[in-house]
Design an enzyme around this catalytic site. Structure first.
Site: not given
Length: 468
Positions: A181, A157, A82
């Protein structure tokens, strides 16, 4: 033989360790997949082919010297991280136009851990600004799209990572989960998503996380692959070795109660209820006992969670001249966090500790708890922000400034995620239903199973028992 991107991660790992496939071959294959598919999906913000190939060649050199005896667990496995997580020498954008984009000086703990385990990083995946939202859209790169319906979001996310795994751009991926997330994008993209319990994975990043909500966890296409990654994230455990063990008959409580419903009353879409019923049938067929399990939540939860969740963005280093580049939601919650007194934050944290105690006690009447993973089908790209760029237009038009409407939509979309982080409990999402009637047809919908502390192995065993 199947194409490399069609193989389960465990099978690919075994080919790499056995020398049937070299790390350079696997890395080149997945880099080519990214080159072909990423323009449509927006899963990666940054791709690092030179760095990846150098790392892959190093892995192959190790294999040639040692054979199969002393290879690390994830020898040669392609991964993506990420773009909230530092990879040495690679820009970390945090999904924001308001911060300076400069190469990281060192690997974050999670990256160092998985690199030590033999993984090869191919680049950085799309995230929302500072990881704040349940969708992966920002002002610096195209939105991350759902591989099963590109007009839809891949969630957030860890949305870019989930899209990459679901589309075969990566065999599996690490995510981080502070309010859903890992589990939200896993559910949106038809994956297994595991949030470990607090403290299991030592590589969590606690800066700006006063409630200790965030924990890394795997995004994978099946339970065995998730177990393999969790073994790498939490060395010394043997989740993969124990995954085939048959779990005992379990008492599973089924609930639709949410701590958000008092503040944000939400409607459960029929597809979410279909997924819950599908999960019930699978578990009952496997020999488990299910019953309705009402849960009482304190209506002060939404304010306390939001206070803790947004505390970090208030302290983020952003020059005043660049604050106008923040997305409306980030800018609004940053201003509120900066105006909030330390006493207000302390009060919220104290409430969340009591909330954890009360909720864990209620969940503890059951071996596992089950609920829908999401209340709605994967949302269209641009739906939360009102930009309407689901048809492919990017850069998007100026985002509207309705931060509170955006946040409300997120809480109504994923009303069963954040309280698991507050409680520090392990949870797993499983893709039990497809709106088109069969796997890969239509949109995926899932259920979430929540277990007591230390139940990661049990959750993986149940997932494997149900053929995930």
């Amino acid at each position: 033989m199947a194409e490399l991107h069609e193989l389960p991660a465990l099978d690919l790992r075994n080919l790499l360790r056995g020398g049937t496939v070299s790390a350079a071959e696997a890395t080149a294959h997945f880099l080519a997949r990214i080159s072909q598919q990423n323009p449509l999906l927006g899963a990666f913000i940054t791709v690092t082919p030179d760095q990846a190939m150098e790392r892959a060649r190093t892995a192959d050199d190790l294999h040639s010297r040692t054979g199969t005896e002393d290879l690390p667990l994830l020898h040669g496995m392609p991964l993506g991280f990420k773009d909230l997580t530092d990879v040495a020498g690679v820009v970390t954008t945090h999904g924001s136009a308001a911060v300076e984009h400069k190469p990281a000086r060192a690997d974050a703990p999670l990256v160092a851990l998985l690199t030590e385990a033999g993984a090869v990083s191919l680049g950085k995946t799309q995230v929302p600004e500072f990881g704040l939202t349940a969708y992966s859209e920002n002002r610096i790169a195209p939105p991350s799209r759902n591989p099963f319906a590109p007009s839809r979001s891949s969630g957030g996310s860890s949305g870019g990572s989930a899209a990459a795994v679901a589309a075969g751009l990566l065999p599996f991926a690490p995510g981080t989960d502070g309010g859903g997330s890992v589990r939200i994008p896993a559910a949106a993209c038809g994956l297994v998503g595991l949030k470990p319990g607090r403290g299991l994975v030592a590589a969590g990043e606690s800066g700006g996380d006063p409630a200790l909500l965030v924990v890394p966890g795997p995004l994978a296409r099946n339970a065995k692959d998730a177990a393999l990654m969790l073994d790498a994230m939490a060395p010394g455990n043997e989740y993969l070795a124990g995954i085939g063990q048959e779990p005992p008959p379990l008492r599973i409580g089924v609930t639709l109660d949410s701590p958000w419903s008092g503040t944000f009353p939400f409607s459960l879409e029929p597809e979410a209820l279909d997924a819950l019923r599908a999960g019930e049938r699978l578990l009952e067929h496997a020999g488990h006992t299910l019953a309705e399990a009402p849960v009482r939540y304190d209506n002060r939860y939404p304010d306390a969670f939001t206070t803790a969740w947004t505390a970090g963005v208030g302290s983020a280093r952003i020059s005043p001249s660049r604050e106008a580049l923040l997305a409306p939601l980030t800018r609004t919650f940053r201003r509120r966090a900066q105006q909030r007194s330390p006493a207000k934050l302390a009060e919220a944290l104290a409430f969340l500790r009591q909330f954890q105690h009360d909720t864990v006690a209620q969940y503890g009447q059951w071996d596992l708890m089950m609920m829908p993973a999401l209340a709605q089908t994967p949302r269209p790209v641009g739906w939360f922000t009102g930009t309407g760029h689901g048809g492919g237009r990017w850069p998007a038009v100026q985002w509207p400034g309705d931060a509170d409407g955006d946040y409300r939509k997120q809480c109504e979309y994923a009303p069963w995620s954040s309280m698991v982080n507050v409680c520090g409990l392990p949870a797993i999402t499983l893709p039990v239903h497809w709106t088109g009637g069969s796997a890969g047809s239509g949109l995926p919908m899932g259920v979430q199973l929540v277990g007591p502390m230390g139940s990661e192995a049990l959750l993986l065993q149940v997932a494997h028992q149900l053929d995930f």
